[in-house]
Design an enzyme around this catalytic site. Structure first.
Site, PDB file in Angstrom:
ATOM      1  N   GLU A 170      37.389  44.118  52.550  1.00  0.00           N
ATOM      2  CA  GLU A 170      36.696  42.906  52.947  1.00  0.00           C
ATOM      3  C   GLU A 170      37.212  42.401  54.295  1.00  0.00           C
ATOM      4  O   GLU A 170      38.418  42.387  54.523  1.00  0.00           O
ATOM      5  CB  GLU A 170      37.048  41.876  51.870  1.00  0.00           C
ATOM      6  CG  GLU A 170      36.178  40.714  51.727  1.00  0.00           C
ATOM      7  CD  GLU A 170      36.838  39.753  50.733  1.00  0.00           C
ATOM      8  OE1 GLU A 170      36.582  38.564  50.854  1.00  0.00           O
ATOM      9  OE2 GLU A 170      37.633  40.194  49.871  1.00  0.00           O
ATOM     10  N   MET A 215      32.812  45.801  50.793  1.00  0.00           N
ATOM     11  CA  MET A 215      32.357  47.099  50.294  1.00  0.00           C
ATOM     12  C   MET A 215      31.868  46.965  48.851  1.00  0.00           C
ATOM     13  O   MET A 215      32.373  46.147  48.097  1.00  0.00           O
ATOM     14  CB  MET A 215      33.501  48.117  50.355  1.00  0.00           C
ATOM     15  CG  MET A 215      34.066  48.354  51.752  1.00  0.00           C
ATOM     16  SD  MET A 215      32.825  48.885  52.951  1.00  0.00           S
ATOM     17  CE  MET A 215      32.339  50.454  52.251  1.00  0.00           C
TER      18      MET A 215
HETATM   19  P1  TTP Z   1      35.968  43.391  44.856  1.00  0.00           P
HETATM   20  O1  TTP Z   1      35.376  43.344  46.228  1.00  0.00           O
HETATM   21  O2  TTP Z   1      36.162  42.116  44.124  1.00  0.00           O
HETATM   22  O3  TTP Z   1      35.069  44.297  43.910  1.00  0.00           O
HETATM   23  P2  TTP Z   1      34.337  45.675  44.174  1.00  0.00           P
HETATM   24  O4  TTP Z   1      34.390  46.080  45.606  1.00  0.00           O
HETATM   25  O5  TTP Z   1      34.862  46.677  43.225  1.00  0.00           O
HETATM   26  O6  TTP Z   1      32.847  45.345  43.753  1.00  0.00           O
HETATM   27  P3  TTP Z   1      31.760  44.446  44.499  1.00  0.00           P
HETATM   28  O7  TTP Z   1      30.632  45.382  44.815  1.00  0.00           O
HETATM   29  O8  TTP Z   1      31.384  43.420  43.492  1.00  0.00           O
HETATM   30  O9  TTP Z   1      32.394  43.867  45.708  1.00  0.00           O
HETATM   31  O10 TTP Z   1      37.364  44.116  44.900  1.00  0.00           O
HETATM   32  C1  TTP Z   1      37.639  45.171  45.797  1.00  0.00           C
HETATM   33  C2  TTP Z   1      38.568  46.164  45.119  1.00  0.00           C
HETATM   34  O11 TTP Z   1      39.767  45.513  44.723  1.00  0.00           O
HETATM   35  C3  TTP Z   1      37.980  46.772  43.877  1.00  0.00           C
HETATM   36  O12 TTP Z   1      37.195  47.919  44.151  1.00  0.00           O
HETATM   37  C4  TTP Z   1      39.192  47.063  43.050  1.00  0.00           C
HETATM   38  C5  TTP Z   1      40.213  46.028  43.463  1.00  0.00           C
HETATM   39  N1  TTP Z   1      40.318  44.957  42.436  1.00  0.00           N
HETATM   40  C6  TTP Z   1      41.322  45.057  41.478  1.00  0.00           C
HETATM   41  O13 TTP Z   1      42.131  45.981  41.496  1.00  0.00           O
HETATM   42  N2  TTP Z   1      41.396  44.094  40.501  1.00  0.00           N
HETATM   43  C7  TTP Z   1      40.515  43.046  40.442  1.00  0.00           C
HETATM   44  O14 TTP Z   1      40.602  42.198  39.534  1.00  0.00           O
HETATM   45  C8  TTP Z   1      39.489  42.953  41.444  1.00  0.00           C
HETATM   46  C9  TTP Z   1      38.492  41.818  41.413  1.00  0.00           C
HETATM   47  C10 TTP Z   1      39.436  43.931  42.416  1.00  0.00           C
HETATM   48 CA    CA Z   2      33.909  44.619  47.260  1.00  0.00          CA
END
Ligand code: TTP
Ligand code: CA
Length: 383
Positions: free
Chosen positions: A100, A5
């Protein structure tokens, strides 16, 4: 297929709160406390805000940003809906994190079309019913699909067909390979490795000496080798049900009663995940809080509450109960997809009995769903 997502927590917040849309939104601020950024909207990323950055730093980079605390329950709720949609497209869904998952779509051409059509349909379904965007990668292996999903974020769709795999690997920047952190990257750079394909130029011994096990993994990946399968439920390596008793006891009959209930609950979870389990685990906590577990591997993978119960009860029977028990639980592990047939000729009888009990479970569940929890109960514990 790998699906991820976009800016997950932030996108859910922007969806739920129209006033946040189109604005730099940072999720992670805990009022009155110091903390780090969980994630931020793509608008905030333009200012250099990133996950895991201290909030104060994010505020410096993006003073006009909106800072809000996370609402984990809400994200979990949305996540469950997304995963349910994915399961409509393939029974083989491996949930890796809250936002994911991997899907094995090799078998569902007939139902949903070619991989691109499946990916487009999933994206549309999530957009229409959940109002969120995702990014999808499709490739012949999990590791390539994961890299692909990240290439055209947000709202991306990247397909690596089999005939393009070698070219893709040869030119893939090495830092894009999962597991290559900053340190490994520096090491690889010193060796002159910039793309994954460059790894092939090095002798195995040198890679193993410098990088250990990861060197072997890189070698495999550089020649396109990645046989890891999509394994539903891998984020939970076991399923269990347990309970602290209102009073410590040594009464095996009473303990068995709990085991039966718990076996039913575990079987229900296995059916939901469409997996069977090979190992049955009995967990006991003594009055002095010392825990013991006992486990046994079944002849055939099972989803049947009766089979799980039989094993758990036998483990309890064989246990000496040196003290009173304060907690009892049943768990299972060693998952196999429910659809995979087992070697029938070897275990024919056991298998048949197990299958019948699984049918009973499903029937019971259907009746309960229709008529409520009290509509039907097992007559006795023992048969
Ligand atoms: P990610 O899939 O890494 O990031 P994202 O979905 O926010 O952005 P992207 O479009 O790049 O995929 O992480 C999924 C969720 O997990 C994110 O929305 C918030 C949480 N998260 C944390 O709480 N701490 C962190 O360091 C990371 C990387 C993610
Ligand atoms: Ca994501």
């Amino acid at each position: 297929m790998h699906l991820d997502m976009d800016a997950f927590y932030a996108s859910v917040e922007q969806r739920d709160n129209p006033e946040y849309r189109g604005k730099p939104l940072v999720v992670g601020a805990i009022p009155g406390k110091r903390g780090v950024v969980a994630t931020c909207s793509y608008e905030a990323r333009k200012y250099g805000v990133r996950s895991a950055m201290p909030i104060f730093q994010a505020r410096q980079k993006c003073p006009q940003g909106i800072f809000i605390p996370p609402r984990m329950n809400r994200y979990k709720e949305v996540s469950d809906k997304i995963m349910a949609i994915l399961r409509e497209f393939s029974p083989q869904v491996e949930v890796v994190s809250i936002d994911e998952a991997y899907l094995d779509i090799s078998d569902n051409k007939r139902l949903h079309g070619n991989p691109e059509e499946v990916a487009v349909a999933i994206k549309k379904n999530i957009r229409d019913s959940i109002q969120l965007t995702c990014s999808i990668g499709v490739a012949p292996s999990k590791f390539l699909a994961k890299i692909a999903s990240d290439l055209n974020k947000p709202d991306g769709l990247t397909i690596i067909p089999p005939e393009e795999v070698h070219h893709f690997i040869d030119t893939l920047p090495i830092q894009k390979v999962p597991g290559v952190g900053r340190k490994t990257f520096q090491q690889l750079e010193l060796m002159g490795i910039k793309a994954l394909g460059d790894v092939k130029k090095f002798p195995q011994k040198m890679l193993l000496d410098r990088l250990g096990k990861f060197g072997k993994r890189l070698m495999d990946l550089s020649s396109g080798l990645d046989h890891s399968a999509v394994t539903p439920y891998s984020s939970h390596k076991s399923v269990s049900s347990e309970r602290t008793l209102s009073e410590d006891t040594r009464d095996k009959k009473l303990l068995n009663k709990y085991l039966l209930k718990q076996s039913e609950e575990v079987a229900r979870q296995l059916r939901k995940a469409e997996v069977k389990a090979k190992t049955i685990i009995l967990k006991l906590k003594h009055a002095d809080f010392k825990s013991v577990t006992r486990s046994k591997t079944t002849a055939v993978p099972t989803q049947s509450s009766k089979t799980i119960y039989k094993y758990a009860a036998k483990l309890l029977e064989d246990y000496s109960l040196p003290q009173k028990i304060r907690l009892i639980g049943v768990g299972v592990s060693g998952f196999k997809p429910a659809s995979i047939p087992v070697q029938l000729e070897l275990f024919d009888r056991v298998q048949k009995r197990n299958d019948n009990w699984e049918k009973v479970d499903r029937t019971l569940e259907n009746i309960t769903k229709k008529f409520g929890r009290d509509a039907i109960k097992r007559a006795t514990l023992n048969d």
